[in-house]
Structures are given as C-alpha cells and as structure tokens.
Write a protein that holds these residues in place. Structure first.
Motif, short mmCIF file in Angstrom:
data_model
loop_
_atom_site.label_atom_id
_atom_site.label_comp_id
_atom_site.label_asym_id
_atom_site.label_seq_id
_atom_site.Cartn_x
_atom_site.Cartn_y
_atom_site.Cartn_z
N UNK A 56 0.82 -1.21 0.00
CA UNK A 56 0.00 0.00 0.00
C UNK A 56 0.86 1.26 0.00
N UNK A 57 2.08 1.15 0.50
CA UNK A 57 2.98 2.30 0.54
C UNK A 57 3.25 2.84 -0.86
N UNK A 58 3.27 1.94 -1.83
CA UNK A 58 3.55 2.32 -3.22
C UNK A 58 2.32 2.22 -4.12
N UNK A 59 1.17 1.88 -3.54
CA UNK A 59 -0.03 1.71 -4.34
C UNK A 59 0.01 0.47 -5.19
N UNK A 60 0.85 -0.50 -4.83
CA UNK A 60 1.02 -1.72 -5.60
C UNK A 60 -0.11 -2.69 -5.30
N UNK A 61 -0.77 -3.22 -6.34
CA UNK A 61 -1.88 -4.15 -6.16
C UNK A 61 -1.43 -5.60 -6.05
N UNK A 62 -0.13 -5.85 -6.04
CA UNK A 62 0.34 -7.24 -6.06
C UNK A 62 -0.12 -8.02 -4.84
N UNK A 63 -0.30 -7.35 -3.71
CA UNK A 63 -0.75 -8.04 -2.51
C UNK A 63 -2.22 -8.38 -2.69
N UNK A 64 -2.55 -9.69 -2.65
CA UNK A 64 -3.91 -10.15 -2.91
C UNK A 64 -4.43 -9.60 -4.24
N UNK A 65 -3.56 -9.61 -5.23
CA UNK A 65 -3.88 -8.97 -6.50
C UNK A 65 -5.13 -9.56 -7.16
N UNK A 66 -5.22 -10.87 -7.22
CA UNK A 66 -6.37 -11.48 -7.87
C UNK A 66 -7.67 -11.10 -7.17
N UNK A 67 -7.64 -11.10 -5.86
CA UNK A 67 -8.82 -10.72 -5.08
C UNK A 67 -9.23 -9.29 -5.38
N UNK A 68 -8.28 -8.38 -5.34
CA UNK A 68 -8.58 -6.96 -5.55
C UNK A 68 -9.07 -6.70 -6.98
N UNK A 69 -8.41 -7.30 -7.95
CA UNK A 69 -8.81 -7.10 -9.34
C UNK A 69 -10.20 -7.66 -9.61
N UNK A 70 -10.52 -8.78 -8.96
CA UNK A 70 -11.86 -9.35 -9.13
C UNK A 70 -12.92 -8.48 -8.49
N UNK A 71 -12.59 -7.90 -7.33
CA UNK A 71 -13.58 -7.16 -6.56
C UNK A 71 -13.74 -5.70 -6.98
N UNK A 72 -12.67 -5.09 -7.48
CA UNK A 72 -12.65 -3.64 -7.71
C UNK A 72 -13.82 -3.13 -8.56
N UNK A 73 -14.06 -3.64 -9.77
CA UNK A 73 -15.15 -3.08 -10.57
C UNK A 73 -16.53 -3.33 -9.96
N UNK A 74 -16.68 -4.46 -9.28
CA UNK A 74 -17.97 -4.78 -8.65
C UNK A 74 -18.22 -3.87 -7.46
N UNK A 75 -17.17 -3.60 -6.68
CA UNK A 75 -17.31 -2.67 -5.56
C UNK A 75 -17.62 -1.26 -6.05
N UNK A 76 -17.02 -0.86 -7.14
CA UNK A 76 -17.29 0.47 -7.70
C UNK A 76 -18.76 0.57 -8.12
N UNK A 77 -19.27 -0.50 -8.73
CA UNK A 77 -20.67 -0.51 -9.14
C UNK A 77 -21.60 -0.52 -7.92
N UNK A 78 -21.20 -1.25 -6.89
CA UNK A 78 -22.00 -1.31 -5.66
C UNK A 78 -22.09 0.06 -4.99
N UNK A 79 -20.96 0.73 -4.86
CA UNK A 79 -20.94 2.06 -4.25
C UNK A 79 -21.72 3.06 -5.10
N UNK A 80 -21.59 2.96 -6.42
CA UNK A 80 -22.33 3.87 -7.30
C UNK A 80 -23.84 3.67 -7.15
N UNK A 81 -24.25 2.42 -6.98
CA UNK A 81 -25.68 2.12 -6.90
C UNK A 81 -26.28 2.56 -5.56
N UNK A 82 -25.55 2.30 -4.46
CA UNK A 82 -26.07 2.61 -3.13
C UNK A 82 -25.61 3.97 -2.61
N UNK A 83 -24.56 4.51 -3.23
CA UNK A 83 -23.90 5.72 -2.74
C UNK A 83 -23.49 5.57 -1.28
N UNK A 84 -22.93 4.40 -0.97
CA UNK A 84 -22.38 4.11 0.35
C UNK A 84 -21.00 3.49 0.16
#
Length: 247
Positions: free
Chosen positions: A69-97
């Motif tokens: 996180x110090x460098x903004x590197x997604x390598x830590x749990x990369x597959x998890x984050x990449x799988x979740x990121x667009x879905x979380x963005x859509x979730x927050x956009x829909x609920x605005x939470x």
C-alpha cells in the motif's frame, strides 16, 4: 545513520527480493548480518505494522499489506482486488455508500480495497482495526476453522461489553459467531450510531475476505435496509464467480 532503521530497511529489501516466497528468520538475519535476537525484534515491529506478514511457525515471512500500500502496488492479494474492484465500484455507485474489502492479518481486520461514496456525511475507517468492533472482522472470524478460531479467541479474549454487549462468555461468543456463519451476514451498530454489514467472499468454497458496507444509522432506514442487503449479497456473489473463474 540510525542503525535500527537501516537494519529494518535491509530486512524489507531482502524479503522483497524473494519473489513472494517466504524467508525464514535465520535467512533474514544472515542476509542482514545481524544477530537472530535483534532480527526477531525488528521483524516483530515490522509484522505488527503489517510491513511483513508471518505465515506461521517454520513458514517464514513475506512482504505484508502495508509494504504494498505504501507504493499503491496491487500485487498483494492482486487477484482478489482485481476481481472485486469493478464490482465494488458498481456497488458504491448504486447505493452511494462506501464499500470495503477486508481480510484477516496478524489478528486484525485489514482493508485491502475501499471505494468511497460521495455522501456529504461520511464515515471514516482505519485500514487496520480490531476484529470485534467491525462487521467484516466478525464475519471473517466466524468463518475460521474451529482450531484457528479457538486460537484467535485465546489471543483476543472476549470483546468488551460496549463493543459487543450480548457477549458475556466464550459460549456466548461461539453461539453468536455460529449465527453469523449460518446467516452469512454480520451486522454491527456502534456507540456512535454507525451501522456495518458484511458478507463473506469465497474462493474454492473457502472464505478469503469479507465485503462490507457501513453508513450512519440515520441512513439505514427500513426502505434502504432491504436494498443494501440485496445489493451487498449480489455483489459478493459476483466477486465469488469471478474468483472461481480464475481457479
């Protein structure tokens, strides 16, 4: 040059060169040219701050979440984050939470990804938190195998009454965690009137993370509640499916 800082950096540099493979205490101490006891003390501090991750006895250490996180590197749990990121963005956009993706690390709840809403009234949270106060921490704790759960309870003890009022004994705690595991939802209400909701994220039938939403109680109305639960569960299922496709 401050010696202990220099040694800590040498340790991190050595571990970072291992390509994700764990390095033992003796290997790190030898590479850094320091006594094992001194090395162990420095490593403990780095582990407590999540710059290193301890994989267990005889398994060694690798870089932790804070180092990435110090460098903004997604390598830590990369597959998890990449799988979740667009879905979380859509979730927050829909609920605005704000939506959060949490894991357990070093007996803490650690956030690996956050998508923030644009509400005027927002709830802030730290990337690292104690397990009991958070819905995601409780969800992840409830999903642990029995032996790991028992070990964690021994380390943490029971939650303070103001954190989890209904828990007065280990039996109460186990029963509450079993209920969370059965219903696949953890809900918290803090003394500051903040509501948290968390559901499990699975890969190959194993819970590896928790997806959560948290918001002021004033916005957790009866009409909004059902929508949040439905969208949260739906988002978690989408992440599970994406992770399964990568297996």
């Amino acid at each position: 040059m401050i010696q202990v800082i220099n040694r800590a950096l040498e340790i991190l540099e050595y571990v970072s060169k291992q390509g994700g493979e764990p390095a033992s205490l003796s290997e790190i101490a030898e590479a850094a040219g320091i006594h094992q006891t001194t090395c162990a003390n420095i490593i403990k501090t780095l582990t407590d701050k999540n710059y290193l991750e301890h994989l267990g006895r005889k398994k060694g250490y690798r870089l932790g979440a804070s180092a990435y996180h110090l460098t903004g590197n997604l390598a830590y749990n990369q597959n998890l984050i990449l799988a979740a990121k667009p879905i979380m963005e859509a979730l927050t956009a829909k609920l605005n939470e704000t939506s959060l993706l949490g894991i357990l690390r070093n007996n803490k709840r650690f956030l690996v990804h956050v998508v923030t809403s644009d509400q005027d009234l927002q709830v802030r949270t730290r990337s690292e938190s104690d397990i009991y106060p958070t819905a995601s921490g409780r969800m992840l704790m409830a999903s642990l195998p029995a032996k790991e759960l028992d070990n964690l309870i021994q380390i943490l003890g029971l939650p303070q009454p103001h954190i989890w009022p209904d828990i007065h004994s280990k039996e109460d705690l186990l029963a509450a965690l079993q209920d969370i595991r059965k219903k696949e939802i953890a809900v918290t209400l803090s003394t500051k009137h903040i509501v948290g909701l968390a559901v499990p994220i699975r890969k190959n039938a194993q819970v590896i993370a928790s997806l959560s939403i948290f918001l002021p109680e004033s916005r957790f109305t009866s009409t909004h509640k059902e929508s949040i639960l439905q969208e949260l569960r739906s988002a978690a299922q989408q992440i599970n499916e994406r992770l399964q496709m990568e297996s």
